[in-house]
Design a protein around this motif. Structure first.
Motif, mmCIF file in Angstrom:
data_model
loop_
_atom_site.group_PDB
_atom_site.id
_atom_site.type_symbol
_atom_site.label_atom_id
_atom_site.label_comp_id
_atom_site.label_asym_id
_atom_site.label_seq_id
_atom_site.Cartn_x
_atom_site.Cartn_y
_atom_site.Cartn_z
ATOM 1 N N ALA B 130 0.839 -1.201 0.000
ATOM 2 C CA ALA B 130 0.000 0.000 0.000
ATOM 3 C C ALA B 130 0.876 1.254 0.000
ATOM 4 O O ALA B 130 0.602 2.231 -0.706
ATOM 5 C CB ALA B 130 -0.916 -0.015 1.224
ATOM 6 N N GLN B 131 1.945 1.199 0.796
ATOM 7 C CA GLN B 131 2.857 2.333 0.914
ATOM 8 C C GLN B 131 3.511 2.662 -0.442
ATOM 9 O O GLN B 131 3.465 3.791 -0.918
ATOM 10 C CB GLN B 131 3.953 1.982 1.947
ATOM 11 N N VAL B 132 4.082 1.633 -1.065
ATOM 12 C CA VAL B 132 4.777 1.843 -2.344
ATOM 13 C C VAL B 132 3.796 2.347 -3.392
ATOM 14 O O VAL B 132 4.089 3.281 -4.138
ATOM 15 C CB VAL B 132 5.449 0.528 -2.813
ATOM 16 N N SER B 133 2.611 1.761 -3.439
ATOM 17 C CA SER B 133 1.673 2.166 -4.486
ATOM 18 C C SER B 133 1.221 3.611 -4.269
ATOM 19 O O SER B 133 1.035 4.356 -5.222
ATOM 20 C CB SER B 133 0.494 1.197 -4.560
ATOM 21 N N ARG B 134 1.083 4.013 -2.991
ATOM 22 C CA ARG B 134 0.730 5.407 -2.713
ATOM 23 C C ARG B 134 1.872 6.337 -3.109
ATOM 24 O O ARG B 134 1.675 7.331 -3.781
ATOM 25 C CB ARG B 134 0.402 5.572 -1.225
ATOM 26 N N ASP B 135 3.088 5.973 -2.675
ATOM 27 C CA ASP B 135 4.253 6.817 -2.933
ATOM 28 C C ASP B 135 4.425 7.137 -4.407
ATOM 29 O O ASP B 135 4.787 8.238 -4.773
ATOM 30 C CB ASP B 135 5.537 6.105 -2.450
ATOM 31 N N TYR B 136 4.205 6.143 -5.238
ATOM 32 C CA TYR B 136 4.466 6.343 -6.661
ATOM 33 C C TYR B 136 3.215 6.747 -7.439
ATOM 34 O O TYR B 136 3.249 6.799 -8.664
ATOM 35 C CB TYR B 136 5.069 5.074 -7.259
ATOM 36 N N GLY B 137 2.130 6.998 -6.744
ATOM 37 C CA GLY B 137 0.918 7.398 -7.455
ATOM 38 C C GLY B 137 0.371 6.274 -8.332
ATOM 39 O O GLY B 137 -0.068 6.505 -9.454
ATOM 40 N N LEU B 138 0.477 5.050 -7.841
ATOM 41 C CA LEU B 138 -0.076 3.902 -8.562
ATOM 42 C C LEU B 138 -1.117 3.248 -7.657
ATOM 43 O O LEU B 138 -0.876 2.178 -7.105
ATOM 44 C CB LEU B 138 1.026 2.897 -8.883
ATOM 45 N N PRO B 139 -2.270 3.892 -7.472
ATOM 46 C CA PRO B 139 -3.205 3.408 -6.462
ATOM 47 C C PRO B 139 -3.680 1.978 -6.733
ATOM 48 O O PRO B 139 -4.036 1.632 -7.844
ATOM 49 C CB PRO B 139 -4.373 4.391 -6.560
ATOM 50 N N LEU B 140 -3.642 1.166 -5.673
ATOM 51 C CA LEU B 140 -4.084 -0.223 -5.759
ATOM 52 C C LEU B 140 -4.737 -0.601 -4.442
ATOM 53 O O LEU B 140 -4.250 -0.223 -3.386
ATOM 54 C CB LEU B 140 -2.877 -1.148 -5.948
ATOM 55 N N ASP B 141 -5.819 -1.350 -4.506
ATOM 56 C CA ASP B 141 -6.417 -1.873 -3.283
ATOM 57 C C ASP B 141 -5.879 -3.290 -3.080
ATOM 58 O O ASP B 141 -6.195 -4.185 -3.856
ATOM 59 C CB ASP B 141 -7.944 -1.884 -3.455
ATOM 60 N N PRO B 142 -5.069 -3.510 -2.038
ATOM 61 C CA PRO B 142 -4.421 -4.818 -1.873
ATOM 62 C C PRO B 142 -5.412 -5.968 -1.746
ATOM 63 O O PRO B 142 -5.069 -7.111 -2.032
ATOM 64 C CB PRO B 142 -3.617 -4.671 -0.569
ATOM 65 N N ASN B 143 -6.650 -5.680 -1.323
ATOM 66 C CA ASN B 143 -7.589 -6.769 -1.039
ATOM 67 C C ASN B 143 -8.541 -7.081 -2.182
ATOM 68 O O ASN B 143 -9.463 -7.877 -2.043
ATOM 69 C CB ASN B 143 -8.399 -6.435 0.210
ATOM 70 N N ARG B 144 -8.330 -6.430 -3.322
ATOM 71 C CA ARG B 144 -9.236 -6.663 -4.433
ATOM 72 C C ARG B 144 -8.766 -7.853 -5.264
ATOM 73 O O ARG B 144 -7.572 -8.050 -5.462
ATOM 74 C CB ARG B 144 -9.262 -5.414 -5.310
ATOM 75 N N GLU B 145 -9.723 -8.665 -5.743
ATOM 76 C CA GLU B 145 -9.335 -9.771 -6.616
ATOM 77 C C GLU B 145 -8.910 -9.223 -7.971
ATOM 78 O O GLU B 145 -9.499 -8.271 -8.480
ATOM 79 C CB GLU B 145 -10.492 -10.754 -6.834
ATOM 80 N N VAL B 146 -7.950 -9.904 -8.558
ATOM 81 C CA VAL B 146 -7.379 -9.397 -9.802
ATOM 82 C C VAL B 146 -8.400 -9.348 -10.934
ATOM 83 O O VAL B 146 -8.401 -8.435 -11.745
ATOM 84 C CB VAL B 146 -6.154 -10.258 -10.198
ATOM 85 N N TRP B 147 -9.322 -10.316 -10.950
ATOM 86 C CA TRP B 147 -10.255 -10.342 -12.087
ATOM 87 C C TRP B 147 -11.169 -9.125 -12.138
ATOM 88 O O TRP B 147 -11.753 -8.819 -13.156
ATOM 89 C CB TRP B 147 -11.042 -11.648 -12.119
ATOM 90 N N ARG B 148 -11.274 -8.419 -11.031
ATOM 91 C CA ARG B 148 -12.106 -7.219 -11.039
ATOM 92 C C ARG B 148 -11.371 -6.008 -11.611
ATOM 93 O O ARG B 148 -11.963 -4.943 -11.771
ATOM 94 C CB ARG B 148 -12.526 -6.859 -9.608
#
Lengths: 363, 525
Positions: B130-148
């Motif tokens: 979560a930290q890395v994705s925030r830092d680089y402006g690459l928002p990701l929800d760690p708990n979301r399934e990939v197919w979504r």
């Protein structure tokens, strides 16, 4: 040094022909070792197995008799396997063909009904095998049931049905309580080709099946459909071929051929319906189909070769006291090598010298 | 051995990674032939080349996936031997692949955990993710399934996974191929930031404008050999293309009068639930393609293009007959074969395994689609000479290069096989042609031949529908362009009005969302 399997750009036709021969050679080497372990002279044993049966006109005819059902069944199975349909239950379809065809022979026994009986028996035999094959086919198409399991399990059901019939309603009243039907009347029997020996018209039927299958696979759109569905299912769908219909078709054809082989065997060399009409033809035919490269002519040759092992195995049992089960071992080893050698059609083996990498690999 | 690299700064610095005379042979074929390459920290280095030039092989050796036949790698001056990707990762080399290796049914965090060598706890790893994705402006929800997730979001997972290893060198294999123009811009911002952090980036691409915008240095490969290392900003797109292709590429142009009056392919209110649980629902798709017109369907992959193609070809049947109309015949319930008999032809995206049976001969692959309507079958028997004739004709008309008259499909190069597949259909003079990704992974020369053939077919009065991710391609040949997003198809816009920005917004779902909002308002009112 490192052994590497490297993918070939195109399949090698040369290896495709050589592969079964290589498999046979490897099998013979393995068998020699087995004979030696059993304390038999390997050279002598191989001679009794593979050469002696070819030196006598009676055993030559017996080879043809044994090869007839093998070839018929294997041609049908090859259509299934080419289409990626795994019919393992030809043994059951063979038995049900024998049972359905025998019904007519049993009910007309002793009534001299006329020459229509044998043709009608053949039709019923083929229909019986085909219908029995419809069970796994429809289960697969309708419910997605794995045809390997269903077709195999139905072998034992068929076997028990036959067992029930020959021990119960169809038992020969004059048969001293043996589990067998009465001997079939001459009108219900496949005639032999010659005065002596047991070789019969069924052998010609097997040749006709080989010829028809060759034409179908090589020249017709149906044969093309079978090959595409097996080789590239998605491309086959794109071509407009319906793989479900093809499952039913290949099961029906292979079931019919196995059933036909069954009734020909019962109405020919055996002459009665009884347990043990098949020494595992339906299973051995799987080996025949692969050894013959799923090609009808190849299957004819492979069928003769495996028939030779049956006859040779009997000979070896009599003259050298080698257990008959070794024939089955032989067939199993052969299938193993055939499948292994087939990888050489698509891959080549290369020895690569790389001492460094080998060192890393062990580290 | 050592190459003078004309970098913007004088090369006082030592290269981070040095590849010296890298060679990889497969049998007699050299995929890489003695390639030298120097990568510097704080630099984005482009690796340019056509498909089959050897780019992938080279970077895979740098990532330890392929063992070179000869040549050596030097990492910060020291000899580097890689026996596998984990070796490369432990040195600080990370790679983002073109084809993602993600498990659809797992969550983002689970996928990342599977790709890391570390021993930290799952919770700690999730937090760091979560930290890395925030830092680089690459928002990701760690708990979301990939197919979504969208394709762009999936790529973010791969990038974040790579960044979590804090790499000194990041290799990116054609990262913008699956992105909308706007998403690509966002990615570039991230890449510039990584560069400013002093990381080295190796950027594989064949998009010249991107390389000119982004990269400090470019190495051009052709046929397994290094052609040149240059400063892309000082080159023109044309000069780069010349180095890549080795020849001038012919211009593609429309010829002849192009009547556009009669609709030959109609899609009417087509909705379809997918077979695959992770597939895309097609929602109320309506569009018409007139004779003499090329209609382009743009969109990021995975937004329903495959499902639309299957519905058009008849591999999936439409719910209603009238959903699809081919030359005034309701065809929604017709089989592939019946649609071909109506004069329709189809070219799927996958060449091997879908468009052709790989291990079958070209003549048999001509029969694959030709059996329906090309007189190749008489009374159930195949007319073999006729199938061979089709191969010969296609070979001649479309310049298909092959080793022998009738080889297996798999032995042809991508470009030549694609020319064969497109040619096979065009020679039947179809009234309606549906093509998916016509020049995907095809060399520039073959792409030009194929695009010209599509233009020529439409100028003879056929309706051509082209599904493509390549906006440049659509701009080149399409008369009108519609965009697919989440199973919706936008209304088409005339090609000359379709700017990259406009299409990019549609590809990101701008108007589809607006439509949905309107619809819900309408229901509410």
């Amino acid at each position: 040094m490192q052994l590497v399997l490297e993918k070939r750009v195109e399949r090698s036709t040369k290896i495709a022909i050589l592969s079964p021969l290589l498999a046979i050679a490897l099998t013979l080497v393995t068998m020699s070792i087995l004979f030696a372990i059993l304390g038999k002279n390997p050279v002598m044993a191989l001679y009794v197995y593979f050469v002696e049966p070819l030196t006598d006109s009676f055993t030559l005819m017996e080879i043809a008799v044994k090869a007839t059902p093998l070839v018929m069944i294997a041609v049908g199975l090859s259509l299934c396997y080419l289409a990626n349909v795994w019919n393992i239950g030809a043994e059951g379809q063979f038995i049900m063909g024998a049972v359905c065809g025998s019904y007519l022979a049993v009910v007309t026994n002793g009534t001299d009904p006329g020459p229509w009986v044998l043709p009608a028996m053949l039709v019923m035999g083929a229909a019986g095998g085909a219908l029995w094959a419809m069970i796994p086919a429809l289960c697969k198409v309708r419910y997605g049931a794995n045809e390997i399991l269903t077709s195999l399990m139905l072998v034992y059901v068929a076997d028990l049905i036959m067992d029930y019939l020959v021990r119960g309603p169809w038992r020969d009243p004059k048969g001293m309580n043996f589990p067998t039907t009465a001997s079939f009347d001459p009108v219900a029997t496949v005639p032999t080709l010659f005065e002596t020996g047991r070789i019969h018209w069924g052998a010609l039927a097997a040749l006709i099946v080989v010829a028809l299958a060759t034409v179908m696979l090589g020249r017709t759109i149906k044969g093309f459909e079978i090959r595409v569905v097996g080789a590239a299912p998605r491309a086959a769908r794109f071509a407009g071929f319906n793989s479900k219909k093809l499952v039913v078709f290949t099961f029906a054809v292979s079931g019919a051929l196995a059933g036909l082989a069954g009734i020909i065997e019962v109405a020919g060399p055996v002459g009665v319906l009884q347990p043990g009409i098949s020494p595992g033809y339906g299973f051995t035919a799987i080996i025949v189909a692969f050894l013959g490269r799923l090609n009808p002519v190849g299957i004819l040759i492979a069928g003769l070769f495996l028939a030779l092992t049956f006859i040779g195995g009997e000979g070896a049992q009599i003259s050298m006291k080698i257990p008959l089960d070794l024939t089955k071992v032989f067939q199993g080893i052969l299938l193993f090598y055939v499948l292994a050698c087939d990888s050489l059609i698509l891959y080549r083996i290369r020895l690569i010298a790389s001492p460094k990498k080998a060192a890393h690999g062990t580290a | 051995m050592v190459n003078a690299v004309p970098v913007s700064e004088p090369s006082a610095r030592a290269p981070l990674l040095q590849a010296i005379a890298m060679t990889k042979r497969y049998g007699t074929f050299a995929a890489n032939d003695s390639i030298d390459l120097d990568l510097y920290a704080g630099e984005i280095h482009a690796l340019l080349g056509e498909n089959g030039a050897g780019k992938s092989t080279l970077v895979k050796t740098m990532y330890g996936l392929i063992q070179p036949t000869s040549g050596e790698l030097r990492w910060m001056g020291e000899k580097l031997e890689l026996t596998g990707p984990s070796d490369a990762r432990s040195q600080g080399i990370a790679m983002v692949f073109q084809h993602f290796s993600l498990f659809d049914n797992l969550t983002v965090a689970e996928n990342v955990a599977l790709g890391l060598d570390g021993v930290e706890s799952f919770a700690a790893m999730s937090a760091r993710l979560a930290q890395v994705s925030r830092d680089y402006g690459l928002p990701l929800d760690p708990n979301r399934e990939v197919w979504r997730l969208s394709v762009g979001e999936r790529q973010r997972i791969e990038i974040v996974r790579a960044l979590m290893q804090n790499p000194k060198l990041l290799i990116l294999d054609e990262p913008t191929a699956v992105l909308t123009p706007q998403e690509a811009d966002q990615l570039f911002t991230v890449l510039f930031r990584l560069k400013s952090e002093g990381r080295a980036l190796l950027y594989i691409s064949h998009k010249l404008d991107e390389v000119k915008r982004l990269c400090d240095t470019a190495t051009i490969l052709r046929g397994g050999k290094k052609i040149s290392t240059c400063d892309p900003r000082k080159e023109t797109a044309a000069s780069l293309a010349r180095m890549m292709v080795g020849a001038e590429i012919g211009e593609v142009k429309a010829t002849g009068a192009r009547a556009t009056t009669i609709p030959r392919l109609l899609i009417q209110d087509l909705s379809l639930t997918p077979d695959d649980p992770h597939g895309v629902h097609l929602k109320n798709i309506s569009i018409e393609v007139k004779g003499g017109e090329i209609l382009g369907i743009a969109g990021v992959a995975g937004n329903g293009q495959d499902e639309l193609f299957a519905a058009l070809s008849g591999e999936r049947l439409a719910p209603r007959e009238g959903n699809i109309v081919i030359d005034s015949n309701a065809a929604g319930g017709l089989s592939v074969t019946a649609r071909r008999k109506l004069g329709a032809a189809f070219v799927p995206e996958e060449r091997l395994g879908h468009g052709t049976a790989p291990r079958m001969k070209l003549s048999e692959n001509a029969l694959l689609t030709g059996h329906a309507a090309s007189h190749m079958v008489k009374h159930g028997f195949v007319d073999k000479p006729k199938t061979l004739e089709t191969v010969d004709k296609t070979t001649k008309t479309f310049d298909v290069r092959k080793a022998k008259r009738d080889p297996e499909a798999v032995s042809l190069s991508g470009g030549n096989l694609q020319k064969f597949i497109v040619g096979r259909e065009i020679l039947r003079e179809p009234g309606v042609l549906v093509v998916s990704q016509p020049t995907w992974g095809v060399d520039a020369g073959a792409a030009a031949v194929i695009r010209q053939a599509l233009l020529d077919l439409s100028s003879r009065g056929s309706a051509v529908l082209v599904i493509s991710q390549d906006l440049d391609e659509l701009a080149e040949i399409a008369d009108r362009i519609a965009v697919m997003f989440h199973g919706h198809l936008s209304p088409p816009v005339a090609a000359h009005e379709a700017t990259r920005e406009k299409l990019g917004l549609l590809m990101g779902g701008a108007s589809a969302e607006a439509d949905a909002r309107e619809a819900s308002h309408a229901i509410g009112a």
